[in-house]
Structures are given as structure tokens and as C-alpha cells.
Design an enzyme around this catalytic site. Structure first.
Site, PDB file in Angstrom:
ATOM      1  N   GLY A   1      -8.738  -3.130  10.781  1.00  0.00           N
ATOM      2  CA  GLY A   1      -7.711  -3.583  12.133  1.00  0.00           C
ATOM      3  C   GLY A   1      -7.986  -4.583  12.774  1.00  0.00           C
ATOM      4  O   GLY A   1      -7.556  -4.857  13.820  1.00  0.00           O
TER       5      GLY A   1
ATOM      6  N   GLU B   1     -13.234  -2.401   6.302  1.00  0.00           N
ATOM      7  CA  GLU B   1     -12.420  -2.592   5.164  1.00  0.00           C
ATOM      8  C   GLU B   1     -11.283  -3.187   5.954  1.00  0.00           C
ATOM      9  O   GLU B   1      -9.818  -2.674   6.109  1.00  0.00           O
ATOM     10  CB  GLU B   1     -11.837  -1.046   4.679  1.00  0.00           C
ATOM     11  CG  GLU B   1     -11.843   0.173   5.955  1.00  0.00           C
ATOM     12  CD  GLU B   1     -11.573   1.424   5.219  1.00  0.00           C
ATOM     13  OE1 GLU B   1     -12.273   1.634   4.443  1.00  0.00           O
ATOM     14  OE2 GLU B   1     -10.741   1.975   5.861  1.00  0.00           O
ATOM     15  N   PRO B   2     -11.315  -4.575   6.182  1.00  0.00           N
ATOM     16  CA  PRO B   2     -10.193  -5.167   7.018  1.00  0.00           C
ATOM     17  C   PRO B   2      -9.000  -5.571   5.771  1.00  0.00           C
ATOM     18  O   PRO B   2      -9.622  -5.815   4.458  1.00  0.00           O
ATOM     19  CB  PRO B   2     -10.644  -6.392   7.491  1.00  0.00           C
ATOM     20  CG  PRO B   2     -11.904  -6.532   6.852  1.00  0.00           C
ATOM     21  CD  PRO B   2     -12.388  -5.299   6.363  1.00  0.00           C
ATOM     22  N   GLY B   3      -7.873  -5.741   6.138  1.00  0.00           N
ATOM     23  CA  GLY B   3      -6.957  -6.108   5.522  1.00  0.00           C
ATOM     24  C   GLY B   3      -6.308  -7.573   5.877  1.00  0.00           C
ATOM     25  O   GLY B   3      -6.543  -8.489   5.516  1.00  0.00           O
TER      26      GLY B   3
ATOM     27  N   ARG C   1       8.037  -7.057   9.379  1.00  0.00           N
ATOM     28  CA  ARG C   1       7.426  -6.961  10.808  1.00  0.00           C
ATOM     29  C   ARG C   1       8.098  -7.148  11.850  1.00  0.00           C
ATOM     30  O   ARG C   1       8.046  -6.383  12.925  1.00  0.00           O
ATOM     31  CB  ARG C   1       6.033  -7.860  10.692  1.00  0.00           C
ATOM     32  CG  ARG C   1       5.212  -7.245   9.584  1.00  0.00           C
ATOM     33  CD  ARG C   1       3.801  -8.189   9.623  1.00  0.00           C
ATOM     34  NE  ARG C   1       3.028  -7.599  10.546  1.00  0.00           N
ATOM     35  CZ  ARG C   1       2.874  -8.047  11.865  1.00  0.00           C
ATOM     36  NH1 ARG C   1       3.352  -9.290  12.038  1.00  0.00           N
ATOM     37  NH2 ARG C   1       2.245  -7.643  12.806  1.00  0.00           N
TER      38      ARG C   1
ATOM     39  N   TYR D   1       8.181  -3.896  14.086  1.00  0.00           N
ATOM     40  CA  TYR D   1       7.119  -3.672  15.062  1.00  0.00           C
ATOM     41  C   TYR D   1       7.565  -4.933  16.287  1.00  0.00           C
ATOM     42  O   TYR D   1       6.421  -4.881  17.009  1.00  0.00           O
ATOM     43  CB  TYR D   1       5.769  -4.184  14.559  1.00  0.00           C
ATOM     44  CG  TYR D   1       5.347  -3.533  13.367  1.00  0.00           C
ATOM     45  CD1 TYR D   1       5.125  -2.027  13.034  1.00  0.00           C
ATOM     46  CD2 TYR D   1       4.886  -4.204  12.358  1.00  0.00           C
ATOM     47  CE1 TYR D   1       4.629  -1.619  12.130  1.00  0.00           C
ATOM     48  CE2 TYR D   1       4.265  -3.667  11.282  1.00  0.00           C
ATOM     49  CZ  TYR D   1       4.168  -2.117  11.119  1.00  0.00           C
ATOM     50  OH  TYR D   1       3.851  -1.478  10.033  1.00  0.00           O
TER      51      TYR D   1
ATOM     52  N   CYS E   1      22.660  -6.640   6.494  1.00  0.00           N
ATOM     53  CA  CYS E   1      23.725  -6.203   7.374  1.00  0.00           C
ATOM     54  C   CYS E   1      23.018  -5.141   8.255  1.00  0.00           C
ATOM     55  O   CYS E   1      23.080  -3.889   8.195  1.00  0.00           O
ATOM     56  CB  CYS E   1      24.748  -5.464   6.461  1.00  0.00           C
ATOM     57  SG  CYS E   1      25.683  -6.879   5.687  1.00  0.00           S
ATOM     58  N   GLU E   2      22.425  -5.770   9.239  1.00  0.00           N
ATOM     59  CA  GLU E   2      21.620  -4.785  10.412  1.00  0.00           C
ATOM     60  C   GLU E   2      21.447  -5.690  11.326  1.00  0.00           C
ATOM     61  O   GLU E   2      21.096  -7.051  11.494  1.00  0.00           O
ATOM     62  CB  GLU E   2      20.214  -4.619   9.748  1.00  0.00           C
ATOM     63  CG  GLU E   2      20.168  -3.268   8.895  1.00  0.00           C
ATOM     64  CD  GLU E   2      20.455  -1.950   9.437  1.00  0.00           C
ATOM     65  OE1 GLU E   2      20.098  -1.659  10.604  1.00  0.00           O
ATOM     66  OE2 GLU E   2      20.725  -1.116   8.362  1.00  0.00           O
TER      67      GLU E   2
ATOM     68  N   TYR F   1       1.069  -7.867   5.068  1.00  0.00           N
ATOM     69  CA  TYR F   1       2.046  -6.875   5.273  1.00  0.00           C
ATOM     70  C   TYR F   1       3.392  -7.536   5.279  1.00  0.00           C
ATOM     71  O   TYR F   1       4.342  -7.321   5.939  1.00  0.00           O
ATOM     72  CB  TYR F   1       2.048  -6.108   6.593  1.00  0.00           C
ATOM     73  CG  TYR F   1       0.639  -5.454   6.631  1.00  0.00           C
ATOM     74  CD1 TYR F   1       0.529  -4.366   6.135  1.00  0.00           C
ATOM     75  CD2 TYR F   1      -0.477  -5.769   7.478  1.00  0.00           C
ATOM     76  CE1 TYR F   1      -0.704  -3.521   5.715  1.00  0.00           C
ATOM     77  CE2 TYR F   1      -1.713  -5.178   7.353  1.00  0.00           C
ATOM     78  CZ  TYR F   1      -1.746  -4.086   6.763  1.00  0.00           C
ATOM     79  OH  TYR F   1      -2.801  -3.455   6.584  1.00  0.00           O
TER      80      TYR F   1
HETATM   81  C1  LIG Z   1      -4.397  -0.278   6.447  1.00  0.00           C
HETATM   82  C2  LIG Z   1      -5.785   0.257   6.546  1.00  0.00           C
HETATM   83  C3  LIG Z   1      -6.723  -0.653   6.368  1.00  0.00           C
HETATM   84  C4  LIG Z   1      -6.808  -2.086   6.818  1.00  0.00           C
HETATM   85  O1  LIG Z   1      -6.125  -2.495   8.154  1.00  0.00           O
HETATM   86  P1  LIG Z   1      -5.731  -3.787   8.589  1.00  0.00           P
HETATM   87  O2  LIG Z   1      -5.362  -3.681  10.074  1.00  0.00           O
HETATM   88  O3  LIG Z   1      -4.985  -4.580   7.790  1.00  0.00           O
HETATM   89  O4  LIG Z   1      -7.206  -4.470   8.769  1.00  0.00           O
HETATM   90  C5  LIG Z   1      -8.059  -0.237   6.593  1.00  0.00           C
HETATM   91  N1  LIG Z   1      -8.440   1.191   6.261  1.00  0.00           N
HETATM   92  C6  LIG Z   1      -7.537   1.994   6.136  1.00  0.00           C
HETATM   93  C7  LIG Z   1      -7.448   3.322   5.919  1.00  0.00           C
HETATM   94  C8  LIG Z   1      -6.256   1.420   6.112  1.00  0.00           C
HETATM   95  O5  LIG Z   1      -5.200   2.397   5.847  1.00  0.00           O
END
Ligand SMILES: *Cc1c(COP(=O)(O)O)cnc(C)c1O
Length: 872
Positions: A715, A751-753, A790, A794, A821-822, A851
Site C-alpha cells: 500500500g 508486501e508492497p507492489g 487507472r 480511479y 467508445c466510452e 497496475y
Molecule cells: C495488492 C496487494 C498488495 C500490494 O498493494 P500495493 O498497493 O500495490 O502496494 C499487497 N498485499 C495484498 C494482499 C494485495 O492484495
């Protein structure tokens, strides 16, 4: 830069007061800047210098948390231990002997075991809260002395005396105090004699009426600097902060907003009160009374002029700023009985008072009175409003209009400008204006409109005011550079990877667009920054953000594990990295079918369950397993409601109150809960949230007994807007370290993405058509919401540049749209790309690495974008 001079210098007006906030004083480089500035003011202007400082970033919140937890001796001790550790570590960073703060830390530790703690006595709380500034100023003074500066330490409580105001209660007298400093020659002489010409003092604290410690309320440290300025009759007060100053509009909403380089006290007060957050309105008053100029400066951009607020400026009439306040509630009241009914107003206002509501604006006619309630002054909940309306219904017909926004024009001589506002009226004529109010001091004109209209109307309104001359932007003494220009200068300082490698990026685009391009060195850089945080034991990459094989390999090589949310992701991951140990993989599905759990258990990865359902539906599958449990801590966070994954509205996680029932099922099945997990949302900017999450989970873990791991999810936010504040990774690390101090026996996983990959990716597009319809210019691209969802999903903001014409001047604003077409197929609104933008130009959408491709789709049967990596 010519600093402002005091209007009436006398030979004792020889102090300059400088104030620095928590971010500046939490870094060694910040203290080097402070030392250099003190020296420069002394050398170049021959003035004595008093520096007022805040606590290290995050410390006041930590102290507040200790106050809040006063009855829980363990929590208090853990909180204090963490702070002791933080300040000792910072002493080491500064190269200052820890002995310099030993006594102070002993005082803090003493407060932890003080008998007053149990009851949370207000005087105890004030002493606790004061420690942050006492510590930061002590460390800073020691550092500056070690650099060879003759710096004296001032206890602010010896000079600032709190004064009780008539309507204050015990709490506000102690914890939200005010002072009324009087500049008299005697005090000044006494202050001058009390130490050397360079001095350092604490913001936020004062002497209480009983001789104890009192805390100044909101905006505390700025207010302290203003009090000292007034007390010393200072030459000026300089507020050093992380924004360039006050602007003619909120730069986030209006990129053409101009820096206001000079304002008089009244205008500045009005702007601060109607919305600008740069300066707390409270700190202007003391300087105004004492005629001491205030100067807002940007620590990161010292060559900008900043905003000077003083009384000496020749007044330039005209609109200086537009501001908007959201969440305004209008209450419209129609008399039922007689026309011009006697006592109607008093009947009505009686009822507002009874419900504790303070009214902001008032509009009235013979039979109607409409008032506005500002949520920043009031607790305007539905319950309060319902009760108020029921009450008002006894005397009138009531209508509530919400949500509204109050759009205010601020400036001197508003009445003489009315004839210039024709265009503005016309603009509003098309919208719904519920209420107009002009202040009697001739400084503000406010329109209340539907909230949804306010954001859209601001840029147009700002442009109209400038064109009509109502906002005299050609007055260079008042109007500085635009936010857009300041940002362009910033961007020029630290180019993005795609600017540095522009030729190569254009060459990739020539292979065909739409195309995603990923810069692996940026991924590596982020990975290493995160790995450098000692509080975190293990890091997992949430691969739903971007599962490109090259990114997975890069992060694997950096020691990361992986976070998967589906069997498909697991399969993809092990196909790319066949030798990956299953223990480096987490599986955190949501409402997944049984076979996905089966698959995950077979692979031997860590499995997370997030409700009772799997235990009830598939007891045999789960019996005797080791699992993590995902908890919903009851609140969510993030950049958009669609990405908040905690709280009642979200489908994720076990609610805390369902834990006993869950544990009963766990015992029955012989399950073992080895870890607790929470992921409250995505794009969270405030690092304090993870501390809260960790503390919640750890407290639950203590109840469960088998837990070894606390996983606080991902997050971490990203600054999509180059002018936005970057995610403060240091504060994130500190918040986690802080949280862990209380529960060192649990391992911490994250667990960042997004944060790892967003900046590393760019989406390359080609311009298809440029067209104008009814005055709106549109630049078409060969992909839109099909390649990058996105913005449509969002309302996310991504920077878009014309890479083919990167160095050409910005042109008229245009919407950048895709071919789908939106109506929502818009990648960016009102972007100032060069006027010559034409078919075949390469557009680059920045920060598209997270994303982006992973959410791309084939809507309208358009092809998916190509993908490409870049590793130089
Ligand atoms: C999507 C997700 C993340 C990563 O979130 P980010 O906002 O991209 O850092 C971590 N843990 C879980 C369970 C998720 O679904």
C-alpha cells in the site's frame, strides 16, 4: 533575494527568528542548512538569530500516543523505549555524544513511571508532549556547537507565558494555550543578556499559568516563532517549510496558480482562514500586532522569493487568491408564518447554538435565511443535522443542501472590482450558486456552489480573473512564478529515467505503440531502499501490480519473495522462477474457489485465509494446516475508495469481533495460525497507518499465542504528480521500528507492489488526431482506458508529456483521450502539451509501471499493448 525590512527598526530590533519543522530537524542535512542560515543572517545582516524548532518528524504523534495510552503501563513503556532509541540513533547520526541528551531522556523515562500517568493528568500530558521539542532543540544545539557555532539553548517556557482566555476550559488552558506577548524594551534587554547571539528554542511549548508546562494548540511551532518575533520586536520571522509559500489558488487544482510574493497581514489572514494550509491563521495575529514581517520560505527551493507578509507593502487592490472549502452544508430556512416575522432570526440562531453549531456565511431575504456550516469548525454529522432540522421545523420550513463548496475570492478592494467580474458572474450563471456573501471588511467574496462543480470551476475562474485584470498578475511585486513554472524548474533538476534516455525511449516507441516500457535499474533502486530498512524482516513483491518476467527476476535477485492472489499468479510465478523456494511465496486470495487453495497447499507456499468460510466449507482441506489469517482492522486507507481494503464496506479480512468464533473453528480443525496479515489499501501516504496496523495485529497475536509473523501488507503511496510529496520511506521505516519496539518477538513482513514498480514504467502512445469541439481541444492517442485503466477507474492522475517535443514550450490546455467508445476514455484533462502536437508524435504516460499492463484489456477488440524492458 531582498529580505523584508522591519517597518520600524530600533536598535534593539536586531533579532531574526527562524522556524524549522519536523522534517528539517530530523535529518543531519537539515541541521547543516540551519547552521548555515544562522551564520549567514548573522554575517550578512548583522542580526542575532533565534531558531525555533519542532520535534523530529513523527515524535509528537508518538508522544500523543503515549498520552492516549496512559493507563496501559506496558504501552507507555514501549512507546518511551522507542523514542529513547530513536533519539539516541539520531544523536549517532549527528555525531553528537549520546550524553548530550542523557538528562532529557532520563526525564522522559521518569515521566513514564510518574504516578500522574495512571490518571492521564493534563499537566503530565503537557510535560510528555513537550519532550519532543526539548529533545530536538537539545540535540540540534549540541550539533551546531560541535560545528563551531556559539549557540545558546533557550527554554521557551522562560519567555512565553500562557494567558487564559475567557471561554477556555482546563483542557484547552493546558493543551491548547495562547500567549499575548508584549514587546517591551526590558524583556528584550533581558533576553539579549541571557546568552550568545545565536540561540535555539522550542516551538509548541509555553509556561502555564501555574508555572508548569503548557502546550500551544494547532499550528503550535509557527505560532511560537510568531510569539518570539513579537516579544523581541524582531526584524522578521522566517518560517522555513516544504512548500514555496502561499499561492493564488491551490496549485493541485490550478497549476497556473501564482506564488504570492507579498501580502499584507489582513489578506494573508483571510487566505489562511479560507483554505490555504501553508500557515496556521493563528500565527499571523501576533506578528501583525507587533508589526513584525513574516516570511515563508521553502527549504528545498531556497532561491524562490517565498511569501512576505507585512504591513509596509503599498497595497495593490485586486483579487489575490481564490480558495475553495469542501464539505460545506447549507441550511435554508423559509418562514412559515408572517412576512418579516419578529424574532425569526433569533429563534433560528438559538437552535444552532443549542446544537453546538457555529454558522459561517449568512444570506437573507424577507422570507428566507440561508446559512452555511463549515465542517472544519463543526462536527456536522448526519445525527446532528437531523436533530437540528427537527428542531428548526418548529419555526420554519427547512431544507439542507449538501455537499457544497464555498469558493472565496480574497483581496483588497473587492467592492471596486465588481464591474470587472462580469465574466465571473457569467461563469457562475451557468452553474448553481446557492449563496453569495461579501464580507464587510471588503476582503472577501464567497460563492457557495454544489461541491461537484467546485474543482472544475477553479482553473477557469482563475484564468478569467487574470484575463479580466481583476487579479493583477502583472504586478510582479505581488505575483511570483506559477506553480507550473516552479515544477518545470524542479523537474529540470532531477530528470526521470525516460528523460535521460529519451533517444532510446523514442527508438523503442518506433517499434510500435501502444507499448509499456520498464526501466529495471529503477526497480532495483527501490528494492534496495526498502531492503535498507532494518525494521523489516522479509519483503514480498505483490505481483499483481506488474507480473512481467523481467521484473520478477530482478526482484528475486534482490532477495524479495512474492505475494500472489490467485492460482494463475502462482503458476506464472513458478513458470518464470522454477527454482524459487515455496517458503518465499505468499498466497492471499479473496473469495477464491477451493481448488486454488488445494493448489497452493500442494505447492507448499504460505496460505492466508480471510474468513471462516473456508474452514466451514472445506474442513478436510484445512485440517492440521499452518495458515496466516487476514484481519480487517476496521478501517481502510488509500488514494481512492475503490482501493481501500479494510473497513465494513470492504470484502477482505476477518472482522476483529469474529475472532473468538474463528479460533474455536481453528481448535476444532487443529489448524495453526502462524501469522496475522492486514492490507488496508493502496496508495497510502501517511506512514503512521502501518504502526497502527502493526499494533492492532500484535495485540491480537498476543491473544492467539501461536503467531510468529505480522504481515502489514503493502500500500505504500507513490507521488504520481511530480509536485506531490514523495512517499516518506524514512518515516515509514521509523514508524515500523517504533511499532516493533513493543513486540520484538514477532517477525515483520511487508508486501508492497505499486511502490516498487510504478515509477519504473512508462506507457508510450502515438498521437492519432487533434481536434477541437466547442472550445475544448483534444489530443487523441492510439490507446486509452484499454491500456491504462487507472484514470477512468480511479480518476488517477498521470503525468503525460509529448516526448517527441519534450523541450518545446507548453501550449493551450487539451484533454488527452484514447480511441475507446466510452466518454470516460480520458487519460488526462487540461494538459498543456506543445501547440504543435500532431499525428505521429510520441506521448509518454509516466509512472505507469504499476497496475498498468496488469489491468489492460481488449475492450473494443483493441490489441493489448506491447511490453519492453530497458536495463541501462
Ligand atoms: C495488492 C496487494 C498488495 C500490494 O498493494 P500495493 O498497493 O500495490 O502496494 C499487497 N498485499 C495484498 C494482499 C494485495 O492484495
Amino acid at each position: 533575494m531582498n529580505p523584508p525590512a522591519n517597518a520600524a527598526p530600533d536598535n534593539l530590533a536586531d533579532w531574526t527568528v527562524l522556524k524549522f519543522g519536523g522534517t528539517s530537524v530530523a535529518r543531519r542535512a537539515g541541521w547543516e542548512t540551519i547552521g548555515a542560515l544562522m551564520q549567514r543572517r548573522a554575517d550578512e545582516e548583522g542580526t542575532k538569530v533565534l531558531v525555533v524548532v519542532s520535534a523530529l518528524a513523527g515524535v509528537t504523534n508518538a508522544l500523543q500516543a503515549i498520552c492516549d495510552a496512559h493507563a496501559d503501563a506496558d504501552a507507555v513503556r514501549a512507546g518511551i523505549d522507542a523514542l529513547v532509541h530513536r533519539h539516541e540513533a539520531f544523536a549517532d547520526e549527528l555525531g553528537v555524544e549520546r550524553g548530550a541528551v542523557r538528562d532529557r531522556l532520563a526525564e522522559l523515562i521518569g515521566l513514564g513511571v510518574d504516578p500522574r500517568a495512571a490518571s492521564g493528568a493534563l499537566d503530565w500530558q503537557a510535560e510528555v508532549l513537550a519532550q519532543g521539542e526539548l529533545l530536538s532543540s537539545t540535540l540540534g544545539a549540541a550539533f551546531l556547537q560541535a560545528q563551531g557555532l556559539d549557540v545558546g539553548w533557550v527554554d521557551s517556557r522562560d519567555w512565553l507565558q500562557a494567558q487564559a482566555l475567557p471561554n477556555q476550559n482546563g483542557w484547552s488552558r493546558r493543551l491548547s494555550a495562547s500567549c499575548l506577548p508584549q514587546a517591551d524594551a526590558l524583556t528584550r534587554a533581558r533576553f539579549a543578556d541571557a546568552g550568545p547571539a545565536l540561540r535555539i528554542a522550542q516551538g509548541f511549548i509555553a509556561r502555564g499559568e501555574d508555572g508548569g508546562t503548557a502546550i500551544l494548540g494547532r499550528g503550535g511551532s509557527d505560532t511560537s516563532a510568531a510569539y518570539f518575533g513579537a516579544l523581541l520586536g524582531a526584524r522578521r520571522v522566517e518560517i522555513w517549510t516544504d512548500v514555496p509559500g502561499m499561492f493564488s489558488a491551490n496549485p493541485r487544482a490550478v497549476p497556473d496558480a501564482r506564488l504570492l510574493s507579498r501580502l499584507d497581514y489582513e489578506e494573508a489572514q483571510e487566505i489562511a482562514t479560507t483554505g490555504a494550509k501553508v500557515l496556521h491563521p493563528r500565527c499571523i495575529h501576533p506578528c501583525r500586532e507587533a508589526r513584525v514581517p513574516l516570511w515563508i520560505r521553502d527549504t528545498a527551493r531556497p532561491d524562490l522569493p517565498g511569501t512576505v507578509i507585512d504591513g509596509g507593502a503599498a497595497t495593490v487592490p485586486g483579487v489575490k487568491a481564490i480558495s475553495s472549502r469542501r464539505g460545506i452544508v447549507l441550511v435554508s430556512m423559509e418562514t412559515i408564518g408572517m412576512w418579516q416575522q419578529v424574532g425569526f432570526l433569533s429563534d433560528v440562531f438559538e437552535r444552532f447554538k443549542a446544537h453546538g453549531l457555529s454558522v459561517d456565511l449568512i444570506g437573507s431575504s424577507e422570507t428566507n435565511v440561508t446559512v452555511s456550516l463549515d465542517p472544519s469548525d463543526n462536527l456536522v454529522s448526519t445525527n446532528v443535522l437531523d436533530a437540528l432540522c427537527a428542531d428548526l421545523a418548529q419555526v420554519c420550513r427547512v431544507k439542507v443542501i449538501a455537499p457544497c463548496a464555498a469558493v472565496t475570492l480574497v483581496g483588497r478592494g473587492m467592492r471596486s472590482l465588481l464591474h470587472r467580474l462580469g465574466e465571473v458572474w457569467a461563469q457562475f450563471g451557468r452553474e448553481r450558486v446557492h449563496l453569495i456573501s461579501q464580507s464587510s471588511n471588503d476582503l472577501n467574496l464567497t460563492f457557495v456552489v454544489d461541491e461537484a462543480l467546485a474543482d472544475d470551476v477553479l482553473p477557469t475562474l482563475h484564468a478569467l480573473l487574470a484575463q479580466s485584470g481583476a487579479m493583477p498578475v502583472h504586478e510582479t511585486a505581488v505575483f511570483g512564478p506559477s506553480w507550473r513554472r516552479i515544477c518545470a524548474a524542479d523537474a529540470a533538476r532531477t530528470p526521470a529515467w525516460w528523460e535521460t534516455c529519451r533517444d532510446e525511449v523514442l527508438a523503442r516507441a518506433a517499434r510500435g505503440t501502444p507499448r509499456y516500457l520498464y526501466h529495471l535499474p529503477t526497480v532495483r533502486e527501490r528494492a534496495r531502499e526498502l531492503a535498507a530498512l532494518p525494521a523489516i524482516d522479509r519483503r514480498f513483491y505483490a505481483l499483481k501490480a506488474n507480473p512481467h518476467p523481467a521484473i520478477l527476476r530482478t526482484l528475486e535477485a534482490e532477495g524479495f519473495g512474492f505475494e500472489c492472489v490467485s492460482a494463475g499468479e502462482l503458476e506464472h510465478l513458478f513458470a518464470v522462477l522454477p527454482a524459487l523456494a515455496p517458503a518465499r511465496v505468499l498466497f492471499t486470495p479473496s473469495f477464491a474457489p477451493r481448488d486454488e487453495y488445494e493448489d497452493a497447499f500442494e505447492r507448499g507456499v504460505h496460505v492466508t485465509v480471510d474468513s471462516l468460510a473456508p474452514l466451514r466449507q472445506w474442513p478436510e482441506l484445512l485440517r492440521g494446516r499452518r495458515v496466516l489469517l487476514r484481519i480487517d482492522p476496521g478501517f481502510g486507507e488509500g488514494h481512492h475508495e475503490k482501493v481501500r481494503t479494510g473497513g465494513r464496506e470492504a470484502k477482505f479480512g476477518l472482522a476483529e469481533d469474529a475472532l473468538p468464533e474463528f479460533l474455536a473453528a481453528v481448535r476444532e480443525l487443529g489448524l495453526r495460525i502462524t501469522g496475522l496479515h492486514a492490507h488496508i489499501g493502496s496508495g497510502v501516504q501517511d506512514p503512521r497507518h502501518w504502526r497502527t496496523v502493526f499494533a492492532r495485529l500484535a495485540a491480537l497475536a498476543d491473544r492467539i499465542g501461536t503467531v510468529e509473523v505480522i504481515d502489514v501488507g503493502g500500500g505504500l503511496g507513490v507521488a504520481y504528480d511530480p509536485d506531490g510529496e514523495a512517499f516518506d520511506l524514512g518515516a515509514y521505516g521509523a514508524a515500523l521500528a517504533d511499532a516493533r519496539a513493543g513486540w520484538p518477538h514477532y517477525s515483520l513482513w511487508v508486501e508492497p507492489g505499486r511502490w516498487l514498480v510504478a515509477e519504473a514504467g512508462a506507457l508510450l502512445l502515438s498521437v492519432t488526431q487533434v481536434a477541437t469541439k466547442s472550445g475544448v481541444r483534444r489530443i487523441g492517442a492510439d490507446a486509452g482506458m484499454n491500456a491504462l485503466m487507472r484514470p477512468a477507474l480511479y480518476s488517477a492522475w498521470h503525468r503525460i508529456v509529448n516526448l517527441s517535443r519534450l523541450h518545446e514550450a507548453e501550449g493551450a490546455p487539451a484533454d488527452v483521450v484514447g480511441p475507446v467508445c466510452e466518454t470516460g476514455d480520458v487519460l488526462g484533462r487540461r494538459r498543456c502539451l506543445p501547440d504543435a502536437t500532431a499525428e505521429g508524435d510520441v506521448l509518454l504516460v509516466a509512472h505507469a509501471g504499476a497496475y498498468g499492463m496488469s489491468m489492460a484489456n481488449r475492450y473494443n477488440l483493441r490489441d493489448l499493448p506491447a511490453e519492453d524492458v530497458f536495463d541501462v
